[in-house]
Design a protein around this motif. Structure first.
Motif, PDB file in Angstrom:
ATOM      1  N   ILE A 290     -59.771 -32.689 -40.573  1.00 53.02           N
ATOM      2  CA  ILE A 290     -61.093 -33.151 -40.150  1.00 53.02           C
ATOM      3  C   ILE A 290     -61.174 -33.427 -38.660  1.00 53.02           C
ATOM      4  O   ILE A 290     -62.090 -32.967 -37.972  1.00 53.02           O
ATOM      5  CB  ILE A 290     -61.508 -34.394 -40.960  1.00 53.02           C
ATOM      6  CG1 ILE A 290     -61.784 -33.987 -42.401  1.00 53.02           C
ATOM      7  CG2 ILE A 290     -62.750 -35.056 -40.354  1.00 53.02           C
ATOM      8  CD1 ILE A 290     -62.095 -35.143 -43.332  1.00 53.02           C
ATOM      9  N   TRP A 291     -60.211 -34.196 -38.122  1.00 54.49           N
ATOM     10  CA  TRP A 291     -60.339 -34.578 -36.708  1.00 54.49           C
ATOM     11  C   TRP A 291     -60.251 -33.359 -35.796  1.00 54.49           C
ATOM     12  O   TRP A 291     -60.938 -33.303 -34.773  1.00 54.49           O
ATOM     13  CB  TRP A 291     -59.309 -35.635 -36.334  1.00 54.49           C
ATOM     14  CG  TRP A 291     -57.869 -35.187 -36.308  1.00 54.49           C
ATOM     15  CD1 TRP A 291     -56.963 -35.267 -37.306  1.00 54.49           C
ATOM     16  CD2 TRP A 291     -57.184 -34.611 -35.191  1.00 54.49           C
ATOM     17  NE1 TRP A 291     -55.745 -34.754 -36.912  1.00 54.49           N
ATOM     18  CE2 TRP A 291     -55.848 -34.355 -35.602  1.00 54.49           C
ATOM     19  CE3 TRP A 291     -57.554 -34.280 -33.892  1.00 54.49           C
ATOM     20  CZ2 TRP A 291     -54.903 -33.787 -34.764  1.00 54.49           C
ATOM     21  CZ3 TRP A 291     -56.610 -33.714 -33.049  1.00 54.49           C
ATOM     22  CH2 TRP A 291     -55.307 -33.472 -33.489  1.00 54.49           C
TER      23      TRP A 291
ATOM     24  N   SER B  93     -64.842 -38.094 -42.100  1.00 51.97           N
ATOM     25  CA  SER B  93     -65.542 -37.574 -40.914  1.00 51.97           C
ATOM     26  C   SER B  93     -66.179 -38.717 -40.135  1.00 51.97           C
ATOM     27  O   SER B  93     -66.082 -38.788 -38.905  1.00 51.97           O
ATOM     28  CB  SER B  93     -66.625 -36.575 -41.329  1.00 51.97           C
ATOM     29  OG  SER B  93     -66.075 -35.453 -41.979  1.00 51.97           O
TER      30      SER B  93
ATOM     31  N   TRP C 243     -63.527 -40.817 -38.151  1.00 50.76           N
ATOM     32  CA  TRP C 243     -63.043 -40.157 -36.935  1.00 50.76           C
ATOM     33  C   TRP C 243     -64.123 -40.108 -35.858  1.00 50.76           C
ATOM     34  O   TRP C 243     -63.830 -40.246 -34.658  1.00 50.76           O
ATOM     35  CB  TRP C 243     -62.552 -38.746 -37.258  1.00 50.76           C
ATOM     36  CG  TRP C 243     -61.141 -38.720 -37.755  1.00 50.76           C
ATOM     37  CD1 TRP C 243     -60.714 -38.420 -39.016  1.00 50.76           C
ATOM     38  CD2 TRP C 243     -59.974 -39.029 -36.998  1.00 50.76           C
ATOM     39  NE1 TRP C 243     -59.352 -38.528 -39.098  1.00 50.76           N
ATOM     40  CE2 TRP C 243     -58.863 -38.887 -37.866  1.00 50.76           C
ATOM     41  CE3 TRP C 243     -59.744 -39.398 -35.675  1.00 50.76           C
ATOM     42  CZ2 TRP C 243     -57.559 -39.107 -37.453  1.00 50.76           C
ATOM     43  CZ3 TRP C 243     -58.444 -39.631 -35.260  1.00 50.76           C
ATOM     44  CH2 TRP C 243     -57.370 -39.480 -36.127  1.00 50.76           C
TER      45      TRP C 243
ATOM     46  N   ASN D 277     -70.681 -31.262 -45.905  1.00 53.98           N
ATOM     47  CA  ASN D 277     -69.745 -31.753 -46.918  1.00 53.98           C
ATOM     48  C   ASN D 277     -70.457 -32.410 -48.089  1.00 53.98           C
ATOM     49  O   ASN D 277     -69.961 -32.373 -49.216  1.00 53.98           O
ATOM     50  CB  ASN D 277     -68.734 -32.711 -46.278  1.00 53.98           C
ATOM     51  CG  ASN D 277     -67.647 -31.960 -45.531  1.00 53.98           C
ATOM     52  OD1 ASN D 277     -66.807 -31.300 -46.136  1.00 53.98           O
ATOM     53  ND2 ASN D 277     -67.664 -32.031 -44.208  1.00 53.98           N
TER      54      ASN D 277
ATOM     55  N   TYR E 132     -71.379 -32.389 -40.011  1.00 53.73           N
ATOM     56  CA  TYR E 132     -70.218 -32.562 -40.897  1.00 53.73           C
ATOM     57  C   TYR E 132     -70.605 -33.249 -42.193  1.00 53.73           C
ATOM     58  O   TYR E 132     -70.219 -32.818 -43.291  1.00 53.73           O
ATOM     59  CB  TYR E 132     -69.119 -33.355 -40.173  1.00 53.73           C
ATOM     60  CG  TYR E 132     -68.030 -32.457 -39.654  1.00 53.73           C
ATOM     61  CD1 TYR E 132     -66.824 -32.339 -40.319  1.00 53.73           C
ATOM     62  CD2 TYR E 132     -68.226 -31.690 -38.522  1.00 53.73           C
ATOM     63  CE1 TYR E 132     -65.834 -31.486 -39.859  1.00 53.73           C
ATOM     64  CE2 TYR E 132     -67.246 -30.836 -38.047  1.00 53.73           C
ATOM     65  CZ  TYR E 132     -66.048 -30.738 -38.717  1.00 53.73           C
ATOM     66  OH  TYR E 132     -65.072 -29.890 -38.265  1.00 53.73           O
TER      67      TYR E 132
ATOM     68  N   ILE F  56     -66.533 -26.110 -41.778  1.00 51.25           N
ATOM     69  CA  ILE F  56     -66.595 -27.562 -41.722  1.00 51.25           C
ATOM     70  C   ILE F  56     -66.133 -28.219 -43.019  1.00 51.25           C
ATOM     71  O   ILE F  56     -65.685 -29.360 -43.009  1.00 51.25           O
ATOM     72  CB  ILE F  56     -68.041 -27.984 -41.365  1.00 51.25           C
ATOM     73  CG1 ILE F  56     -68.269 -27.716 -39.871  1.00 51.25           C
ATOM     74  CG2 ILE F  56     -68.342 -29.425 -41.698  1.00 51.25           C
ATOM     75  CD1 ILE F  56     -69.701 -27.874 -39.433  1.00 51.25           C
TER      76      ILE F  56
ATOM     77  N   ALA G 285     -71.562 -35.394 -36.303  1.00 51.19           N
ATOM     78  CA  ALA G 285     -71.529 -36.214 -37.512  1.00 51.19           C
ATOM     79  C   ALA G 285     -72.583 -35.751 -38.511  1.00 51.19           C
ATOM     80  O   ALA G 285     -72.309 -35.637 -39.716  1.00 51.19           O
ATOM     81  CB  ALA G 285     -71.764 -37.678 -37.146  1.00 51.19           C
TER      82      ALA G 285
ATOM     83  N   ARG H 215     -64.282 -36.249 -47.633  1.00 50.60           N
ATOM     84  CA  ARG H 215     -64.428 -35.691 -46.292  1.00 50.60           C
ATOM     85  C   ARG H 215     -65.620 -36.308 -45.558  1.00 50.60           C
ATOM     86  O   ARG H 215     -65.606 -36.420 -44.333  1.00 50.60           O
ATOM     87  CB  ARG H 215     -64.589 -34.165 -46.355  1.00 50.60           C
ATOM     88  CG  ARG H 215     -63.329 -33.428 -46.750  1.00 50.60           C
ATOM     89  CD  ARG H 215     -63.546 -31.916 -46.721  1.00 50.60           C
ATOM     90  NE  ARG H 215     -63.783 -31.428 -45.376  1.00 50.60           N
ATOM     91  CZ  ARG H 215     -62.825 -31.111 -44.505  1.00 50.60           C
ATOM     92  NH1 ARG H 215     -61.542 -31.269 -44.835  1.00 50.60           N
ATOM     93  NH2 ARG H 215     -63.125 -30.649 -43.312  1.00 50.60           N
TER      94      ARG H 215
ATOM     95  N   ILE I 244     -63.649 -31.603 -36.048  1.00 47.39           N
ATOM     96  CA  ILE I 244     -64.689 -32.307 -35.297  1.00 47.39           C
ATOM     97  C   ILE I 244     -64.561 -32.015 -33.807  1.00 47.39           C
ATOM     98  O   ILE I 244     -65.554 -31.734 -33.126  1.00 47.39           O
ATOM     99  CB  ILE I 244     -64.610 -33.827 -35.557  1.00 47.39           C
ATOM    100  CG1 ILE I 244     -65.009 -34.129 -37.002  1.00 47.39           C
ATOM    101  CG2 ILE I 244     -65.517 -34.589 -34.588  1.00 47.39           C
ATOM    102  CD1 ILE I 244     -64.798 -35.582 -37.403  1.00 47.39           C
TER     103      ILE I 244
END
Length: 459
Positions: free
Chosen positions: A21-22, A323, A326, A311, A307, A16, A304, A319, A25
């Motif tokens: 990122i997208w 995150s 997105w 991070n 992530y 992660i 969410a 990030r 996710i």
């Protein structure tokens, strides 16, 4: 701090803190979404079988108990959520000692909470169904369903807890597999117990307990076998004070939020019950369908939290923000698309549960009040997930409890006094979602939830 390197991708773990990122996710959220899909599928099958093979009364009895169940289990589910946030941050920081203390404390909490809820749930079932003014013709079935369901509280907490731990370290694939196994088992047992043996609502409850027990066994076994810093060992099972304090900091606000909102839903259910069995059955049937709109943004909310948590643990602030952006985009697009489908085909979906035209009428009425506003609810949930991942769970709790609980109850009481109708009851949802969305957006934009973590790094 004791640390250990972790190989990316081990045991289905999604890395992660690196990569696009997208894409990450979507890769992480897709199994969560599929897992929720299967969970709702077997919940829906419960209602389909009960509605078609037992009757409208049994459908209403099972549906009317959900608010009571959610109220009682919500607090301790929140503790599991808090443990997941703490573990995600420890895992992102590669802190082995912290991860071990967190996961063993969490498992102890799940076992103790399950035993407590079993005792409470069995004892208060009659009082609870009377509290929400359950129609007399479905009262006994509602009590029976509740008592049998709460006998499975320990495996329920262990499954959700083990799945949450695996998801916190980026592994959403194996919890999905275990949930699919449980879903198929539940459907097969529903058909056996209800259709073949004629056990009614008791058969549905027993099937659910068996299915949850299977998924709990698989989840705990996985945590005991994985060779990683989150591995569970029976001899290490104990509550560590420092880990408990961190779990409580995040978990108690999240749990209180869930439990208090569920309590407000008990109040809503009480107002729905006033209008009779057909309204209760229609609302119960719609709620099974409506869950298919809710589950994408609830999956994204969990994504969410994971992530942001990992991070922040890795101190990758850019990030964290990316995150969140997105997550909001995905929530809006998916919720709008699924809402349109439900608006167009809700009547067809309701006929899966029942052929009673009055029940279908009230299910459609609730749909028309709720569907246009689901984007607001989705934003509230995913924004809360982002903020909760930073370890700041108190303010999201205050916002959601104030809107979804306090304001909702005020609305119901006032509307019940001056313009009593089932439409006024259904309207409490969009009104309170709008207030919560505006308030949550203001808090998110202020950014204090993230600035505190960044200040800690500079110190």
């Amino acid at each position: 701090m004791k640390q250990r390197a972790i190989a990316a991708g081990q045991g289905g773990v999604n890395n992660i803190t690196e990569g696009v990122i997208w894409k990450g996710i979507l890769r992480f959220a897709a199994p969560l979404l599929l897992g929720n899909l299967f969970q709702q599928l077997y919940n829906m099958v419960d209602s389909v079988i009960v509605g078609n093979f037992v009757g409208t009364g049994a459908l209403a009895a099972v549906g009317s108990t959900m608010s009571i169940i959610n109220m009682l289990v919500g607090l301790f589910m929140g503790m599991s959520s808090g443990a997941g946030v703490v573990l995600a941050q420890r895992y992102g920081a590669r802190d082995e000692e912290g991860a071990q203390q967190t996961i063993h404390t969490a498992v102890c909490i799940q076992i103790l909470a399950g035993l407590l809820i079993t005792l409470i749930g069995v004892l208060i079932a009659p009082w609870a169904v009377d509290l929400i003014q359950t129609p007399s013709d479905i009262r006994n079935d509602a009590i029976l369903y509740l008592r049998i369901f709460f006998l499975g509280a320990v495996p329920l907490f262990l499954y959700n807890g083990s799945a949450g731990m695996l998801q916190a370290v980026g592994d959403a694939r194996r919890p999905l597999i275990y949930l699919i196994i449980a879903s198929v088992t539940n459907i097969a047992l529903d058909l056996l117990f209800v259709v073949k043996f004629g056990m009614g609502v008791a058969g549905v409850a027993v099937a659910t307990i068996i299915a949850i027990s299977i998924s709990a066994t698989l989840g705990i076994t996985t945590l005991m076998r994985d060779d990683d810093i989150y591995r569970v060992s029976l001899r290490k099972l104990r509550i560590t004070g420092s880990a408990l304090a961190k779990i409580i900091k995040v978990g108690v606000p999240a749990g209180l939020q869930s439990s208090i909102i569920s309590m407000s839903n008990v109040v809503v259910q009480r107002f729905i019950n006033i209008y009779g069995t057909a309204v209760v059955a229609g609302s119960s049937a719609f709620n099974k369908i409506d869950a298919f709109i809710v589950m994408p943004f609830m999956s994204l909310s969990l994504a969410a939290t994971t992530y942001v948590g990992q991070n922040i643990g890795a101190r990758k602030w850019d990030r964290v923000r990316e995150s969140a952006r997105w997550i909001f985009i995905m929530t809006t697009v998916i919720t709008a698309a699924s809402g349109l489908i439900l608006w167009l085909f809700c009547g067809t979906f309701l006929r899966i549960f029942t052929s009673d035209t009055e029940v279908i009428f009230y299910g459609l009425k609730e749909m028309r009040w709720l569907v246009p506003f689901y984007i607001l609810c989705g934003f509230v949930q995913t924004c809360a997930g982002v903020i909760r991942g930073s370890g700041q769970a108190f303010i999201p709790m205050v916002i959601t409890v104030s809107s979804f609980c306090v304001l909702r109850v005020i609305w119901l009481v006032i509307s019940g006094m001056f313009f009593p109708s089932i439409d006024a009851v259904f309207a409490c949802y969009p009104v309170t979602w709008a207030v919560a969305a505006i308030t949550m957006f203001i808090y998110y934009k202020k950014g204090s939830w993230l600035k505190g973590q960044m200040r800690e790094e500079r110190l």
